[in-house]
Design a protein around this motif. Structure first.
Motif, PDB file in Angstrom:
ATOM      1  N   SER A  15       0.845  -1.201   0.000  1.00 28.33           N
ATOM      2  CA  SER A  15       0.000   0.000   0.000  1.00 28.33           C
ATOM      3  C   SER A  15       0.876   1.246   0.000  1.00 28.33           C
ATOM      4  O   SER A  15       2.075   1.176   0.298  1.00 28.33           O
ATOM      5  CB  SER A  15      -0.870  -0.026   1.270  1.00 28.33           C
ATOM      6  OG  SER A  15      -1.615   1.161   1.427  1.00 28.33           O
ATOM      7  N   ILE A  17       3.097   4.331   0.459  1.00 26.37           N
ATOM      8  CA  ILE A  17       4.502   4.679   0.207  1.00 26.37           C
ATOM      9  C   ILE A  17       5.308   3.430  -0.166  1.00 26.37           C
ATOM     10  O   ILE A  17       6.124   3.449  -1.094  1.00 26.37           O
ATOM     11  CB  ILE A  17       5.096   5.368   1.453  1.00 26.37           C
ATOM     12  CG1 ILE A  17       4.419   6.731   1.677  1.00 26.37           C
ATOM     13  CG2 ILE A  17       6.618   5.539   1.316  1.00 26.37           C
ATOM     14  CD1 ILE A  17       4.767   7.400   3.012  1.00 26.37           C
ATOM     15  N   ASP A  36       4.463  -7.836   3.130  1.00 20.85           N
ATOM     16  CA  ASP A  36       3.376  -7.124   3.817  1.00 20.85           C
ATOM     17  C   ASP A  36       2.578  -8.117   4.644  1.00 20.85           C
ATOM     18  O   ASP A  36       2.627  -9.321   4.403  1.00 20.85           O
ATOM     19  CB  ASP A  36       2.450  -6.436   2.796  1.00 20.85           C
ATOM     20  CG  ASP A  36       1.767  -5.191   3.364  1.00 20.85           C
ATOM     21  OD1 ASP A  36       2.060  -4.068   2.899  1.00 20.85           O
ATOM     22  OD2 ASP A  36       0.936  -5.338   4.281  1.00 20.85           O
ATOM     23  N   ASN A  89       9.760  -0.045   5.722  1.00 20.73           N
ATOM     24  CA  ASN A  89       8.732   0.975   5.530  1.00 20.73           C
ATOM     25  C   ASN A  89       7.444   0.688   6.301  1.00 20.73           C
ATOM     26  O   ASN A  89       6.723   1.625   6.643  1.00 20.73           O
ATOM     27  CB  ASN A  89       8.442   1.071   4.018  1.00 20.73           C
ATOM     28  CG  ASN A  89       7.099   1.712   3.735  1.00 20.73           C
ATOM     29  OD1 ASN A  89       6.966   2.936   3.764  1.00 20.73           O
ATOM     30  ND2 ASN A  89       6.084   0.883   3.486  1.00 20.73           N
ATOM     31  N   TYR A 159       3.423   7.106  18.443  1.00 20.23           N
ATOM     32  CA  TYR A 159       3.952   7.181  17.070  1.00 20.23           C
ATOM     33  C   TYR A 159       5.208   8.059  17.045  1.00 20.23           C
ATOM     34  O   TYR A 159       6.234   7.692  16.461  1.00 20.23           O
ATOM     35  CB  TYR A 159       2.869   7.757  16.148  1.00 20.23           C
ATOM     36  CG  TYR A 159       3.260   7.830  14.684  1.00 20.23           C
ATOM     37  CD1 TYR A 159       3.146   6.718  13.858  1.00 20.23           C
ATOM     38  CD2 TYR A 159       3.748   9.018  14.127  1.00 20.23           C
ATOM     39  CE1 TYR A 159       3.504   6.786  12.521  1.00 20.23           C
ATOM     40  CE2 TYR A 159       4.106   9.092  12.793  1.00 20.23           C
ATOM     41  CZ  TYR A 159       3.976   7.970  11.988  1.00 20.23           C
ATOM     42  OH  TYR A 159       4.353   8.040  10.666  1.00 20.23           O
ATOM     43  N   ILE A 192       1.506  12.468   3.778  1.00 18.92           N
ATOM     44  CA  ILE A 192       1.443  11.911   2.428  1.00 18.92           C
ATOM     45  C   ILE A 192       0.070  11.284   2.202  1.00 18.92           C
ATOM     46  O   ILE A 192      -0.498  10.657   3.108  1.00 18.92           O
ATOM     47  CB  ILE A 192       2.545  10.821   2.244  1.00 18.92           C
ATOM     48  CG1 ILE A 192       3.926  11.342   2.703  1.00 18.92           C
ATOM     49  CG2 ILE A 192       2.601  10.356   0.792  1.00 18.92           C
ATOM     50  CD1 ILE A 192       4.438  12.586   1.998  1.00 18.92           C
ATOM     51  N   THR A 194      -1.981   8.723   1.604  1.00 19.95           N
ATOM     52  CA  THR A 194      -2.054   7.249   1.584  1.00 19.95           C
ATOM     53  C   THR A 194      -3.188   6.825   2.525  1.00 19.95           C
ATOM     54  O   THR A 194      -3.692   7.631   3.321  1.00 19.95           O
ATOM     55  CB  THR A 194      -0.754   6.600   2.105  1.00 19.95           C
ATOM     56  OG1 THR A 194      -0.718   6.734   3.536  1.00 19.95           O
ATOM     57  CG2 THR A 194       0.493   7.204   1.490  1.00 19.95           C
TER      58      THR A 194
HETATM   59  N1  LIG Z   1       1.280   8.761   4.959  1.00 19.06           N
HETATM   60  C1  LIG Z   1       1.880   9.612   5.779  1.00 19.06           C
HETATM   61  O1  LIG Z   1       1.402  10.726   5.974  1.00 19.06           O
HETATM   62  C2  LIG Z   1       3.168   9.238   6.469  1.00 19.06           C
HETATM   63  C3  LIG Z   1       3.906  10.267   7.074  1.00 19.06           C
HETATM   64  C4  LIG Z   1       5.100   9.961   7.715  1.00 19.06           C
HETATM   65  C5  LIG Z   1       5.531   8.648   7.752  1.00 19.06           C
HETATM   66  N2  LIG Z   1       4.793   7.674   7.169  1.00 19.06           N
HETATM   67  C6  LIG Z   1       5.306   6.304   7.280  1.00 19.06           C
HETATM   68  O2  LIG Z   1       5.356   5.707   6.016  1.00 19.06           O
HETATM   69  C7  LIG Z   1       5.235   4.287   6.158  1.00 19.06           C
HETATM   70  C8  LIG Z   1       4.211   3.777   5.176  1.00 19.06           C
HETATM   71  O3  LIG Z   1       2.959   4.343   5.498  1.00 19.06           O
HETATM   72  P1  LIG Z   1       1.817   4.637   4.415  1.00 19.06           P
HETATM   73  O4  LIG Z   1       1.419   6.045   4.576  1.00 19.06           O
HETATM   74  O5  LIG Z   1       2.202   4.130   3.085  1.00 19.06           O
HETATM   75  O6  LIG Z   1       0.634   3.768   5.059  1.00 19.06           O
HETATM   76  P2  LIG Z   1      -0.271   2.591   4.469  1.00 19.06           P
HETATM   77  O7  LIG Z   1      -1.213   2.268   5.573  1.00 19.06           O
HETATM   78  O8  LIG Z   1      -0.805   2.962   3.139  1.00 19.06           O
HETATM   79  O9  LIG Z   1       0.778   1.408   4.264  1.00 19.06           O
HETATM   80  C9  LIG Z   1       1.367   0.731   5.327  1.00 19.06           C
HETATM   81  C10 LIG Z   1       1.596  -0.704   4.900  1.00 19.06           C
HETATM   82  O10 LIG Z   1       2.258  -1.374   5.981  1.00 19.06           O
HETATM   83  C11 LIG Z   1       1.620  -2.615   6.172  1.00 19.06           C
HETATM   84  N3  LIG Z   1       1.788  -3.034   7.553  1.00 19.06           N
HETATM   85  C12 LIG Z   1       1.217  -2.511   8.670  1.00 19.06           C
HETATM   86  N4  LIG Z   1       1.589  -3.210   9.745  1.00 19.06           N
HETATM   87  C13 LIG Z   1       2.409  -4.185   9.310  1.00 19.06           C
HETATM   88  C14 LIG Z   1       3.102  -5.234   9.941  1.00 19.06           C
HETATM   89  N5  LIG Z   1       3.015  -5.437  11.260  1.00 19.06           N
HETATM   90  N6  LIG Z   1       3.884  -6.051   9.193  1.00 19.06           N
HETATM   91  C15 LIG Z   1       3.967  -5.870   7.853  1.00 19.06           C
HETATM   92  N7  LIG Z   1       3.312  -4.916   7.193  1.00 19.06           N
HETATM   93  C16 LIG Z   1       2.544  -4.082   7.918  1.00 19.06           C
HETATM   94  C17 LIG Z   1       0.156  -2.370   5.830  1.00 19.06           C
HETATM   95  O11 LIG Z   1      -0.523  -3.596   5.537  1.00 19.06           O
HETATM   96  C18 LIG Z   1       0.275  -1.468   4.636  1.00 19.06           C
HETATM   97  O12 LIG Z   1       0.362  -2.188   3.430  1.00 19.06           O
HETATM   98  C19 LIG Z   1       4.882   4.048   7.630  1.00 19.06           C
HETATM   99  O13 LIG Z   1       6.038   3.661   8.348  1.00 19.06           O
HETATM  100  C20 LIG Z   1       4.399   5.412   8.097  1.00 19.06           C
HETATM  101  O14 LIG Z   1       4.583   5.610   9.477  1.00 19.06           O
HETATM  102  C21 LIG Z   1       3.622   7.930   6.527  1.00 19.06           C
END
Ligand SMILES: NC(=O)c1ccc[n+]([C@@H]2O[C@H](COP(=O)([O-])OP(=O)(O)OC[C@H]3O[C@@H](n4cnc5c(N)ncnc54)[C@H](O)[C@@H]3O)[C@@H](O)[C@H]2O)c1
Length: 252
Positions: A15, A17, A36, A89, A159, A192, A194
């Motif tokens: 999913s 990022i 994932d 990630n 977080y 971001i 997502t």
């Molecule tokens: N979207 C934002 O605004 C943002 C901002 C800063 C940091 N981030 C970081 O970016 C990373 C990706 O987030 P995103 O926004 O793409 O979110 P997202 O929810 O779209 O994707 C996260 C993915 O991680 C997987 N996941 C969750 N727990 C898991 C586990 N225990 N084992 C394996 N996979 C697991 C989920 O199934 C999902 O596919 C995260 O670490 C998040 O903290 C996101």
């Protein structure tokens, strides 16, 4: 092609990022292990890579389980011969209660899950990946932290703590393995667009957009470009760094 003949593992690649990173790696010629906990999302990413002519396989993983991290690395080396690049990630923004709370109201269950996935998950990843990268003669790891590795906002204490910890782990690993050819860096996404933001109301999202000087949410591909650079030979003198990709959020 910047990653020709390389093999890369991306956690949380089903999913947002992580998917964008997996697609960018594949576009640049890498074999990608899409890892994932969500099988449907992970297989969807593999399908997208395959349909654009790239090579990828899916590996189920819960990053909070050390044995599953080892299994993901074993799959990468068995199927593709070696592991050169890893991107830790996978992450969650909220615990099982599904609510944002001030620190004194955070349940122990929510605290533990956030730390298990976001912080211990990166440690278990590094622990499994570094020996494989050393065996391959060196490589690069990029941890996806957050702007919350350097700042805080109300209601997301666990977080914030987890992402500050990811930065510490990144620096610790970088100084320990630099001389052996393993580079370790972190990116700090701002807000971001997502599914992780799906619990936010429309009103909250409007406020969030205004938090960065650029005045919009970032796109997953904008994070993937930074991760790609850090993972490639173009960043050969870069280790132990933290790179915000945040529309100017941290500059304020
Ligand atoms: N979207 C934002 O605004 C943002 C901002 C800063 C940091 N981030 C970081 O970016 C990373 C990706 O987030 P995103 O926004 O793409 O979110 P997202 O929810 O779209 O994707 C996260 C993915 O991680 C997987 N996941 C969750 N727990 C898991 C586990 N225990 N084992 C394996 N996979 C697991 C989920 O199934 C999902 O596919 C995260 O670490 C998040 O903290 C996101």
């Amino acid at each position: 092609m910047q990653l020709k003949d390389k093999t890369a593992l991306v956690t949380g690649a089903g999913s947002g990022i992580g998917r964008a990173i997996a697609l960018a790696f594949a576009r640049e010629g890498a074999n990608v292990v899409v890892a994932d906990v969500n099988d449907e999302g992970g297989q969807g990413t593999v399908g997208l890579i395959a349909s654009s002519g790239g090579k990828a396989i899916y590996q189920h993983i819960d990053v909070s389980r050390p044995e599953e991290q080892l299994a993901a690395v074993a799959t990468a080396t068995q199927v593709f011969g070696a592991l050169h690049i890893a991107c830790n990630n996978a992450g969650i923004s909220i615990g099982p209660s599904g609510s944002y709370q001030s620190l004194a109201d955070v349940s122990l269950e929510d605290w533990s899950r956030l730390i298990d996935v976001n912080l211990s998950g990166v440690f278990y990843g590094l622990r499994a990946q570094i020996p494989a990268l050393l065996k391959a003669g060196g490589g690069a790891i990029v941890n996806v932290a957050s702007v919350m590795a350097q700042a805080a906002r109300p209601g997301i204490g666990p977080y914030v703590a987890s992402k500050h910890g990811v930065l510490g782990l990144t620096r610790a690993a970088a100084v320990e393995y630099a001389s052996q050819g393993v580079r370790v860096n972190a990116v700090g996404p701002g807000y971001i667009d997502t599914p992780i933001l799906s619990r936010r109301t429309a009103a909250e999202l409007n406020v969030i957009k205004g938090l960065s000087p650029i005045g919009r949410l970032g796109r997953p591909e904008e994070i993937a470009e930074a991760v790609l650079w850090l993972s490639s030979e173009r960043a050969s003198f870069v280790t132990g760094g933290y790179y915000p990709v945040d529309g100017g959020f941290l500059a304020q």
